[in-house]
Scaffold this motif. Structure first.
Motif, PDB file in Angstrom:
ATOM      1  N   CYS A 102     147.065 -10.863  46.482  1.00  0.00           N
ATOM      2  CA  CYS A 102     147.712 -11.552  45.355  1.00  0.00           C
ATOM      3  C   CYS A 102     148.698 -10.633  44.640  1.00  0.00           C
ATOM      4  O   CYS A 102     149.802 -11.052  44.279  1.00  0.00           O
ATOM      5  CB  CYS A 102     146.665 -12.075  44.369  1.00  0.00           C
ATOM      6  SG  CYS A 102     145.722 -13.467  44.999  1.00  0.00           S
ATOM      7  N   TYR A 115     145.762 -19.849  47.597  1.00  0.00           N
ATOM      8  CA  TYR A 115     146.372 -19.395  46.348  1.00  0.00           C
ATOM      9  C   TYR A 115     147.900 -19.464  46.441  1.00  0.00           C
ATOM     10  O   TYR A 115     148.572 -19.934  45.527  1.00  0.00           O
ATOM     11  CB  TYR A 115     145.918 -17.968  46.049  1.00  0.00           C
ATOM     12  CG  TYR A 115     146.547 -17.369  44.823  1.00  0.00           C
ATOM     13  CD1 TYR A 115     146.029 -17.622  43.555  1.00  0.00           C
ATOM     14  CD2 TYR A 115     147.674 -16.549  44.918  1.00  0.00           C
ATOM     15  CE1 TYR A 115     146.611 -17.089  42.429  1.00  0.00           C
ATOM     16  CE2 TYR A 115     148.259 -16.013  43.795  1.00  0.00           C
ATOM     17  CZ  TYR A 115     147.735 -16.279  42.555  1.00  0.00           C
ATOM     18  OH  TYR A 115     148.313 -15.756  41.446  1.00  0.00           O
ATOM     19  N   ILE A 136     142.447  -9.662  45.926  1.00  0.00           N
ATOM     20  CA  ILE A 136     143.192  -9.196  44.753  1.00  0.00           C
ATOM     21  C   ILE A 136     144.445  -8.432  45.181  1.00  0.00           C
ATOM     22  O   ILE A 136     145.531  -8.633  44.619  1.00  0.00           O
ATOM     23  CB  ILE A 136     142.285  -8.332  43.848  1.00  0.00           C
ATOM     24  CG1 ILE A 136     141.190  -9.217  43.248  1.00  0.00           C
ATOM     25  CG2 ILE A 136     143.087  -7.644  42.759  1.00  0.00           C
ATOM     26  CD1 ILE A 136     140.069  -8.453  42.594  1.00  0.00           C
ATOM     27  N   PHE A 193     138.166 -15.160  38.572  1.00  0.00           N
ATOM     28  CA  PHE A 193     137.751 -14.699  39.897  1.00  0.00           C
ATOM     29  C   PHE A 193     137.158 -13.297  39.831  1.00  0.00           C
ATOM     30  O   PHE A 193     136.079 -13.037  40.357  1.00  0.00           O
ATOM     31  CB  PHE A 193     138.939 -14.720  40.863  1.00  0.00           C
ATOM     32  CG  PHE A 193     138.638 -14.102  42.187  1.00  0.00           C
ATOM     33  CD1 PHE A 193     137.924 -14.809  43.137  1.00  0.00           C
ATOM     34  CD2 PHE A 193     139.028 -12.804  42.474  1.00  0.00           C
ATOM     35  CE1 PHE A 193     137.616 -14.239  44.367  1.00  0.00           C
ATOM     36  CE2 PHE A 193     138.727 -12.235  43.685  1.00  0.00           C
ATOM     37  CZ  PHE A 193     138.016 -12.944  44.640  1.00  0.00           C
ATOM     38  N   VAL A 194     137.853 -12.387  39.157  1.00  0.00           N
ATOM     39  CA  VAL A 194     137.400 -11.000  39.077  1.00  0.00           C
ATOM     40  C   VAL A 194     136.071 -10.901  38.325  1.00  0.00           C
ATOM     41  O   VAL A 194     135.154 -10.195  38.754  1.00  0.00           O
ATOM     42  CB  VAL A 194     138.479 -10.112  38.411  1.00  0.00           C
ATOM     43  CG1 VAL A 194     137.938  -8.741  38.058  1.00  0.00           C
ATOM     44  CG2 VAL A 194     139.686  -9.974  39.328  1.00  0.00           C
ATOM     45  N   ARG A 208     143.207 -17.557  35.919  1.00  0.00           N
ATOM     46  CA  ARG A 208     142.547 -17.858  37.192  1.00  0.00           C
ATOM     47  C   ARG A 208     142.059 -16.577  37.866  1.00  0.00           C
ATOM     48  O   ARG A 208     140.924 -16.500  38.318  1.00  0.00           O
ATOM     49  CB  ARG A 208     143.516 -18.601  38.113  1.00  0.00           C
ATOM     50  CG  ARG A 208     142.879 -18.998  39.441  1.00  0.00           C
ATOM     51  CD  ARG A 208     143.758 -19.912  40.218  1.00  0.00           C
ATOM     52  NE  ARG A 208     143.696 -21.233  39.618  1.00  0.00           N
ATOM     53  CZ  ARG A 208     144.001 -22.351  40.256  1.00  0.00           C
ATOM     54  NH1 ARG A 208     144.387 -22.312  41.495  1.00  0.00           N
ATOM     55  NH2 ARG A 208     143.923 -23.511  39.660  1.00  0.00           N
ATOM     56  N   LEU A 209     142.917 -15.572  37.908  1.00  0.00           N
ATOM     57  CA  LEU A 209     142.518 -14.310  38.546  1.00  0.00           C
ATOM     58  C   LEU A 209     141.438 -13.594  37.732  1.00  0.00           C
ATOM     59  O   LEU A 209     140.546 -12.965  38.309  1.00  0.00           O
ATOM     60  CB  LEU A 209     143.735 -13.419  38.768  1.00  0.00           C
ATOM     61  CG  LEU A 209     144.719 -13.933  39.830  1.00  0.00           C
ATOM     62  CD1 LEU A 209     145.941 -13.029  39.899  1.00  0.00           C
ATOM     63  CD2 LEU A 209     144.080 -14.078  41.189  1.00  0.00           C
ATOM     64  N   SER A 210     141.483 -13.720  36.412  1.00  0.00           N
ATOM     65  CA  SER A 210     140.445 -13.114  35.576  1.00  0.00           C
ATOM     66  C   SER A 210     139.092 -13.762  35.839  1.00  0.00           C
ATOM     67  O   SER A 210     138.067 -13.076  35.939  1.00  0.00           O
ATOM     68  CB  SER A 210     140.794 -13.258  34.094  1.00  0.00           C
ATOM     69  OG  SER A 210     141.950 -12.540  33.788  1.00  0.00           O
ATOM     70  N   TYR A 219     150.327 -21.662  44.134  1.00  0.00           N
ATOM     71  CA  TYR A 219     151.331 -21.018  43.292  1.00  0.00           C
ATOM     72  C   TYR A 219     152.724 -21.579  43.570  1.00  0.00           C
ATOM     73  O   TYR A 219     153.480 -21.887  42.650  1.00  0.00           O
ATOM     74  CB  TYR A 219     151.324 -19.506  43.495  1.00  0.00           C
ATOM     75  CG  TYR A 219     152.181 -18.785  42.492  1.00  0.00           C
ATOM     76  CD1 TYR A 219     151.661 -18.410  41.267  1.00  0.00           C
ATOM     77  CD2 TYR A 219     153.516 -18.512  42.752  1.00  0.00           C
ATOM     78  CE1 TYR A 219     152.445 -17.771  40.327  1.00  0.00           C
ATOM     79  CE2 TYR A 219     154.313 -17.876  41.816  1.00  0.00           C
ATOM     80  CZ  TYR A 219     153.776 -17.501  40.609  1.00  0.00           C
ATOM     81  OH  TYR A 219     154.561 -16.887  39.686  1.00  0.00           O
ATOM     82  N   GLY A 234     138.949 -20.154  38.798  1.00  0.00           N
ATOM     83  CA  GLY A 234     138.867 -18.802  39.365  1.00  0.00           C
ATOM     84  C   GLY A 234     137.426 -18.336  39.492  1.00  0.00           C
ATOM     85  O   GLY A 234     137.051 -17.697  40.480  1.00  0.00           O
TER      86      GLY A 234
END
Length: 151
Positions: free
Chosen positions: A128, A55, A125, A76-77, A72-74, A59, A11
């Motif tokens: 998603c 993504y 975001i 990325f952020v 993964r999203l964390s 998924y 991410g």
């Protein structure tokens, strides 16, 4: 033997790639086309959609655990946010390595980087989040139907 990259690192790499693509787009605008924002504004909409499709495919194929998705999203952020914290003040203060030329007409003068941060990163975001909400609802409906109409 193939090493598995952690979801957080993956991410983070995607977050860094977002900024890299935005900077390359801006450099092409500034140095090749001599425009404030032409390729960049196209990229700001295309990059999050392309990343979301990637993504989505990941998924659906992998059906990862919630912890892996959040990791993964964390990543990325955090990487996207770190990029914004480092890049936006540099652009605003005129210290950024891609010179923002003053053209005299509609001059974005680096404002496009704020758009990149909000639209590209935020857009990914939001896409998603919408996907996960829809996926959750579909899963609930399927589960409910299976419980009420067992075969």
């Amino acid at each position: 033997m193939q090493k598995k990259v952690s979801s957080f690192v993956f991410g983070s790499i995607i977050g860094a790639l977002f900024w890299l693509l935005m900077m390359i787009s801006d450099a092409i605008d500034e140095y090749v086309f001599n425009e404030g924002c032409m390729i960049g504004m196209g990229a700001v909409f295309a990059v999050p959609v392309i990343a979301f499709v990637w993504y989505f495919i990941w998924y659906i194929k992998k059906k990862p655990a919630g912890k892996s998705v959040l990791s993964r999203l964390s990543g990325f952020v955090i990487m996207s946010g770190l990029g914004a914290i480092l890049i936006l003040p540099a652009v605003n203060d005129g210290r950024f390595f891609i010179e923002q030329k003053h053209r005299g007409y509609f001059d974005l003068n680096g404002i496009e980087y704020f758009c990149y941060a909000i639209i590209a990163i935020g857009g990914f975001i939001v896409l998603c989040a919408i996907f996960h909400l829809v996926y959750f609802i579909i899963t609930l409906v399927k589960t409910s139907e299976q419980q009420t109409h067992p075969h």
